[in-house]
Design a protein around this motif. Structure first.
Motif, PDB file in Angstrom:
ATOM      1  N   ILE A   1      60.249  32.333  39.427  1.00  0.00           N
ATOM      2  CA  ILE A   1      59.519  32.695  37.997  1.00  0.00           C
ATOM      3  C   ILE A   1      59.461  31.369  37.853  1.00  0.00           C
ATOM      4  O   ILE A   1      57.830  30.975  37.573  1.00  0.00           O
ATOM      5  N   GLU A   2      59.866  29.948  37.944  1.00  0.00           N
ATOM      6  CA  GLU A   2      59.143  28.631  38.030  1.00  0.00           C
ATOM      7  C   GLU A   2      58.306  28.316  38.157  1.00  0.00           C
ATOM      8  O   GLU A   2      57.465  27.684  37.996  1.00  0.00           O
ATOM      9  N   GLU A   3      58.507  29.096  39.673  1.00  0.00           N
ATOM     10  CA  GLU A   3      56.983  28.715  40.570  1.00  0.00           C
ATOM     11  C   GLU A   3      55.483  28.936  40.260  1.00  0.00           C
ATOM     12  O   GLU A   3      54.474  28.541  39.256  1.00  0.00           O
ATOM     13  N   THR A   4      55.384  29.951  39.185  1.00  0.00           N
ATOM     14  CA  THR A   4      54.667  31.124  39.135  1.00  0.00           C
ATOM     15  C   THR A   4      54.546  30.743  37.651  1.00  0.00           C
ATOM     16  O   THR A   4      53.278  31.026  37.462  1.00  0.00           O
ATOM     17  N   ALA A   5      55.182  30.740  36.487  1.00  0.00           N
ATOM     18  CA  ALA A   5      54.732  29.556  35.240  1.00  0.00           C
ATOM     19  C   ALA A   5      54.492  28.998  35.224  1.00  0.00           C
ATOM     20  O   ALA A   5      53.863  28.598  34.526  1.00  0.00           O
ATOM     21  N   HIS A   6      54.677  27.891  36.179  1.00  0.00           N
ATOM     22  CA  HIS A   6      54.277  26.757  36.384  1.00  0.00           C
ATOM     23  C   HIS A   6      52.287  26.952  37.184  1.00  0.00           C
ATOM     24  O   HIS A   6      52.002  26.674  36.649  1.00  0.00           O
ATOM     25  N   VAL A   7      52.443  27.832  37.830  1.00  0.00           N
ATOM     26  CA  VAL A   7      50.593  27.878  38.150  1.00  0.00           C
ATOM     27  C   VAL A   7      49.964  28.702  37.084  1.00  0.00           C
ATOM     28  O   VAL A   7      48.995  28.421  36.720  1.00  0.00           O
ATOM     29  N   LEU A   8      50.618  29.460  36.456  1.00  0.00           N
ATOM     30  CA  LEU A   8      50.001  30.035  35.140  1.00  0.00           C
ATOM     31  C   LEU A   8      50.172  29.586  32.913  1.00  0.00           C
ATOM     32  O   LEU A   8      48.980  29.891  32.808  1.00  0.00           O
ATOM     33  N   ASP A   9      50.863  27.833  33.713  1.00  0.00           N
ATOM     34  CA  ASP A   9      51.131  26.930  32.723  1.00  0.00           C
ATOM     35  C   ASP A   9      51.727  27.868  31.552  1.00  0.00           C
ATOM     36  O   ASP A   9      51.175  27.997  30.386  1.00  0.00           O
TER      37      ASP A   9
END
Lengths: 333, 294
Positions: free
Chosen positions: A114-122
């Protein structure tokens, strides 16, 4: 090698055949857009691939595996819905965790994903908010995030931009294209908007009444439409369609010339016409004319038009840009 | 045009509401408070004699008051729970049928159309030990029949009667809540690999939470203050075993003529519900504050 393969896939609702048997192959990493007017069966086709509808005939393969009767959750596909379909009682984090929990992943790895994806999508800032507290564009990102986090075989998009306003739509369009390059994942995208199709697709599948009219790159569809339907559907303003004598003169039932391929020639020209309406967009102008033999013709030209309403003008199609169709609307080559 | 200062405008707009409350609530409330604090009978209604809190003492010391409270609590809680559980199960289970054939709702709604007192009378006939068809056929087929209206069974008979009549109400609320969940959400959950049970527990029930709470609340209130169907079916019935709080108040008021006591009991009920509602509101705002802070 085809990653997703439709083999004689068809769908019948009661007595109505929505999709007659159809074959299609989608390669790994390809961005394929299903485009067509409403009722063309594009969403149904996507839902067949997703497994949200059962096929009436034929088979569907993903990576060589026959998944025709596999339930939708086990096909390894992720879908972004038109309404986003976020779970309203869950926070963004819980929304994104849901598919991973259902897949039985460990809590630590769920949090990491989740953290990774949230970072990618801002969208890290929104992780603890509920969908109701987000704007349309932010919800859209979360919906995409919920799809990405699962790391699916392919992404399915069902008109994901149609609820956004024009400005947001074009910026989100760009973001989805960037995302496609970044992830290199297969994406199937349904839209009725030919601009979205042209700008985003590696390959476009034009559908009409459940039938594939043509499959090709945007450039192929624009330059060599297989029939009148594709010719008129792709390109804006739409292709000028000329029938009767003017067409017969070129040995065709119908001819089509794109507005950008007609030139205004003051004196003679192939067709004589009267200027009726002028749309000046600044960088370009659309001149709507009525020709004596060819009927209404739109001319697209760069800059300001240099003609006035009521002017008598001559029009000439550019050499090599006249599309000829037979009586059934099929292209003559 | 002359403008009215905002504060005065607000007060002005409140006038109709305040008037309404004064006329329809405060007068009866005042009379109630006076009566609750007085020794008053039908003969002395216009000249109540103030006796302080004596009525409250009498009521609180009356075991029948407590057993009526217990009956109402048990009855309200149990029927609300059963009605909501059954209504929820029906709403989910029957939703494909009800969505396809809308008219089936009318049939399911039928029990609600009957006045509760009529329902009481009807069951009194149907369950009557000597005249009723149900005990008759039960005896005919199995050789014996329970006495539906005796002290041992009356409570459960009433629960069944209430549940049969009001489950449709819960069903209707849940049906509306259930079909208002967008199909795309269910499809999204299915794509996320959730099976039917998990969709129910993780998606649908949480989304229906507010409706479930409201239905439980309404059905509890309705069951707690039950009067008419109990009154017509069993009276206070079978040795006082079915005296609900409403029936207790009615009996001490009209039958016993102890107006002060009856009103004191209703005042106690009023204050209790006020405290419960206030506590509920406090809990809700506390939770919201905690959520915002989190």
């Amino acid at each position: 090698m085809a990653q997703i393969k439709l083999d004689g896939t068809s769908k019948v609702f009661g007595d109505i055949t929505v999709i007659p048997p159809l074959d299609l192959e989608i390669g790994k990493g390809e961005f394929v857009v299903f485009v067509g007017p409403s009722g063309s069966g594009k969403s149904t086709l996507l839902r067949l691939i997703a497994g949200l509808e059962q096929v009436s005939g034929g088979r569907i393969y993903i990576e060589g595996r026959d998944i025709t009767t596999t339930p939708c959750g086990d096909r390894g596909l992720a879908m972004v819905f038109q309404s986003y379909a976020l779970y309203p009682h869950m926070t963004v984090r819980q929304n994104m965790a849901f598919p991973l929990e259902m897949a039985g992943e460990a809590k630590a790895s769920i949090n990491r994903s989740i953290e990774e994806t949230a970072h990618v999508l801002d969208i890290t800032r929104f992780l603890d908010r509920r969908p109701a507290q987000l704007s349309g564009g932010q919800r859209q990102r979360v919906a995409i995030g919920r799809a990405i986090v699962r790391n699916p075989t392919a992404f399915l998009f069902d008109e994901p931009l149609s609820n956004l306003d024009a400005a947001l739509r074009s910026s989100t369009r760009l973001e989805i294209m960037k995302l496609h390059q970044q992830l290199g994942a297969t994406m199937i995208y349904v839209t009725h908007d030919q601009v979205e199709a042209m700008t985003m697709a590696d390959r476009i599948v034009v559908l009409n009444h459940g039938k594939i009219e043509q499959v090709g790159t945007p450039q192929e569809l624009y330059e060599r439409p297989a029939n009148l339907f594709v010719a008129e559907f792709i390109g804006a303003p739409r292709m000028n369609r000329i029938e009767g004598e003017a067409a017969a003169a070129l040995g065709a039932g119908t001819i089509g010339v794109r507005p950008e391929h007609i030139r205004i020639v003051q004196e003679s020209g192939l067709w004589q016409a009267t200027v009726e309406v002028i749309e000046n967009l600044g960088a370009e102008s659309h001149v709507h004319t009525r020709s004596d033999v060819a009927g209404p013709l739109v001319v697209r030209m760069s800059g300001s038009p240099g003609v006035k309403i009521g002017d008598r003008i001559g029009l000439s199609p550019a050499d090599g840009f006249v599309h000829r169709f037979d009586r059934h609307g099929m292209a003559l080559r | 045009m002359r403008t009215i200062p905002q504060q005065r405008e607000g007060r002005l707009l409140l006038v109709p509401l305040v008037t309404f409350l004064l006329v329809f609530l405060s007068f009866p409330a005042l009379v109630d408070i006076v009566y609750a604090l007085s020794d008053v009978t039908f003969q002395t209604m216009r000249a109540p004699e103030l006796v302080g809190l004596r009525n409250f003492g009498t009521v609180l010391a009356d075991p029948e008051f407590w057993s009526a409270c217990w009956f109402s609590l048990r009855f309200g809680g149990l029927t609300a729970f059963i009605e909501c559980a059954l209504g929820l199960a029906l709403a989910i289970f029957l939703s494909p049928i009800v969505c396809r054939y809308g008219w089936t709702i009318a049939i399911l709604m039928l029990p609600m159309m009957v006045a509760p007192s009529m329902v009481g009378l009807m069951y009194r006939l149907v369950l009557h030990e000597f005249a009723g068809p149900l005990p008759y056929y039960l005896t005919l087929w199995s050789g014996t029949s329970p006495a539906f209206l005796d002290a041992g069974h009356a409570f459960w008979t009433l629960v069944v009667v209430e549940v049969l009549q009001w489950t449709p109400f819960a069903f209707l609320l849940f049906h509306v809540a259930y079909i208002s969940i967008s199909s795309e959400i269910r499809e999204a959950a299915a794509m996320d690999k959730a099976g039917a049970w998990r969709i129910l527990w993780r998606i649908e029930l949480p989304m229906m939470k507010a409706t479930i709470a409201i239905a439980l609340g309404i059905r509890f209130i309705d069951g707690f203050r039950v009067f008419d169907n109990v009154f017509t079916l069993t009276g206070a019935g079978a040795g006082g075993s079915t005296t609900s709080l409403s029936i207790y108040i009615y009996q001490s008021f009209f039958k016993g003529g102890q107006i002060g006591q009856a009103v004191a009991a209703s005042a106690l009920l009023f204050f209790t519900s006020l405290i419960v509602l206030y506590a509920g509101g406090m809990l809700k705002s506390y939770r919201e504050r905690r959520r915002v802070a989190a």
